[in-house]
Design a protein around this motif. Structure first.
Motif, short mmCIF file in Angstrom:
data_model
loop_
_atom_site.label_atom_id
_atom_site.label_comp_id
_atom_site.label_asym_id
_atom_site.label_seq_id
_atom_site.Cartn_x
_atom_site.Cartn_y
_atom_site.Cartn_z
N ILE A 1 -0.32 4.16 1.98
CA ILE A 1 0.35 2.76 2.01
C ILE A 1 -0.30 1.74 1.34
O ILE A 1 -1.66 1.66 1.40
N ILE A 2 0.46 0.80 0.81
CA ILE A 2 -0.19 -0.05 -0.16
C ILE A 2 -0.62 -1.33 0.79
O ILE A 2 -0.20 -1.53 2.00
N ASP A 3 -1.84 -1.87 0.49
CA ASP A 3 -2.44 -2.96 1.28
C ASP A 3 -1.60 -4.01 1.57
O ASP A 3 -0.86 -4.30 0.52
N SER B 1 9.08 -1.24 7.10
CA SER B 1 9.96 -0.28 6.68
C SER B 1 9.26 0.65 5.34
O SER B 1 9.24 1.81 5.26
N HIS B 2 8.37 -0.19 4.67
CA HIS B 2 7.35 0.62 3.69
C HIS B 2 6.39 1.61 4.62
O HIS B 2 6.22 2.64 4.02
N ILE B 3 5.85 0.93 5.47
CA ILE B 3 4.86 1.68 6.20
C ILE B 3 5.54 2.98 6.71
O ILE B 3 4.91 4.22 6.69
N ILE B 4 6.68 2.98 7.15
CA ILE B 4 7.36 4.11 8.04
C ILE B 4 7.55 5.05 6.78
O ILE B 4 7.59 6.32 7.20
N TYR C 1 11.66 -11.46 6.92
CA TYR C 1 11.91 -10.75 5.91
C TYR C 1 10.63 -9.68 5.22
O TYR C 1 10.83 -8.43 5.03
N THR C 2 9.68 -10.28 4.90
CA THR C 2 8.49 -9.88 4.46
C THR C 2 8.05 -8.60 5.67
O THR C 2 7.68 -7.47 5.13
#
Length: 335
Positions: free
Chosen positions: A57-59, A45-48, A38-39
């Motif tokens: 983009i968060i580290d 999804s966050h990156i996209i 899930y991570t």
């Protein structure tokens, strides 16, 4: 180390210990793999999304720590909520089954609400009650659908989408660690004045056919689910510790259904086959009302499903407004 990281470690380790207790190292690996999968999905999804909206983009390390913190909060809230609700239903707000005494001052009827799987203690208490009343020459009117032809039994199973046979309640009882209703336990006690006041499978299917004709519906029969097979499969896939938890949760669900009138009506109103449910409930009510009204006996002890009582009383009152409830007692089925 941040406070929320410490919180995450504590909660994750707590769930690792619980999972290990329930299902050894295999369960722990499965639990940790689920978190990791899930991570990855959410971080991808966050990156996209961040790429689309052209934001930073968060580290990855920081994102993973924050994501696990959110998962920890979610697991804690969900587990705490269901634990409190389950405990409350099983230990505090226990389901109770009524014994209604109704009378029109000519006849007196004790209506013991029934369920087909419950605790042995519940059925033993009913047996003792029947014994005491029949010593005073009460008669027993009991619910139990009578057998029918093999063809109609097959169509009935298809209509309710479940393979219904004498083993079904036995197997269901395994999911609750309770017993199943055995009508033989209640028959031929003190006297032989026991009457099966119910329809047969043939009569049910005949009435069901009529309702479909009246409503201009074409009867469709689908292959029924082999519930016996599914129950046995479920039980066999669980170890003893997992089964204990499942049983405890299932008992809470049973308590909630019996405890809440609105839940009972919701389940009945969402029954997939409305025409068949009307026969199972309302047409059998008519039979019971007719037998009570026309019976030569003045003292009648009835064992019937709880949902029938409301309509039975209403129909009796239509025939004689003097019918009313004069006493209500309760049994606690899961004690």
């Amino acid at each position: 180390m941040r406070k929320k990281d410490i919180f995450s470690i504590i909660i994750v380790w707590l769930f690792v210990i619980i999972t290990f207790y329930l299902n050894s190292i295999i369960g722990v690996i499965s639990f940790l793999n689920s978190i990791w999968i899930y991570t990855i999905i959410f971080y991808s999804s966050h990156i996209i999304w961040r790429s689309i909206i052209k934001k930073e983009i968060i580290d990855s390390f920081l994102y993973i720590k924050d994501f696990i913190f959110r998962i920890s909060i979610f697991l804690l809230i969900i587990t705490s909520f269901f634990s409190i609700v389950t405990y409350s239903l099983n230990e505090v707000y226990k389901a109770k089954m009524p014994e209604y005494t109704i009378s029109n001052w000519d006849k007196i009827v004790k209506f013991q609400a029934m369920v087909h799987i419950w605790s042995k203690n519940f059925y033993d208490k009913i047996e003792n009650n029947i014994r005491e009343f029949k010593k005073e020459w009460w008669v027993l009117f009991f619910e139990w659908v009578k057998p029918g032809s093999e063809e109609n039994m097959k169509k009935f199973n298809q209509a309710i989408w479940v393979e219904f046979d004498e083993e079904l309640y036995k197997n269901f009882s395994k999911l609750y660690w309770v017993t199943f209703q055995d009508n033989e336990q209640f028959l031929w006690i003190e006297n032989e004045l026991d009457f099966n006041v119910d329809l047969s499978i043939d009569e049910i299917m005949s009435l069901y056919k009529e309702k479909n004709i009246v409503n201009n519906k074409v009867k469709t029969y689908s292959p029924p689910i082999d519930a016996n097979k599914e129950i046995i499969k479920t039980v066999s896939n669980l170890n003893e510790k997992e089964l204990k938890i499942l049983v405890y949760i299932n008992k809470a669900i049973l308590n909630m259904i019996i405890w809440s009138d609105s839940m009972q009506w919701f389940l009945s109103n969402t029954f997939s086959n409305k025409e068949l449910f009307e026969v199972i409930l309302h047409e059998r009510n008519k039979i019971l009302v007719k037998e009570i009204n026309e019976s030569e006996y003045k003292k009648i002890y009835v064992t019937y499903w709880l949902l029938h009582f409301k309509w039975v009383l209403q129909e009796l009152q239509k025939l004689d407004p003097n019918w009313k409830i004069i006493e209500t007692k309760y049994l606690y089925p899961l004690d």
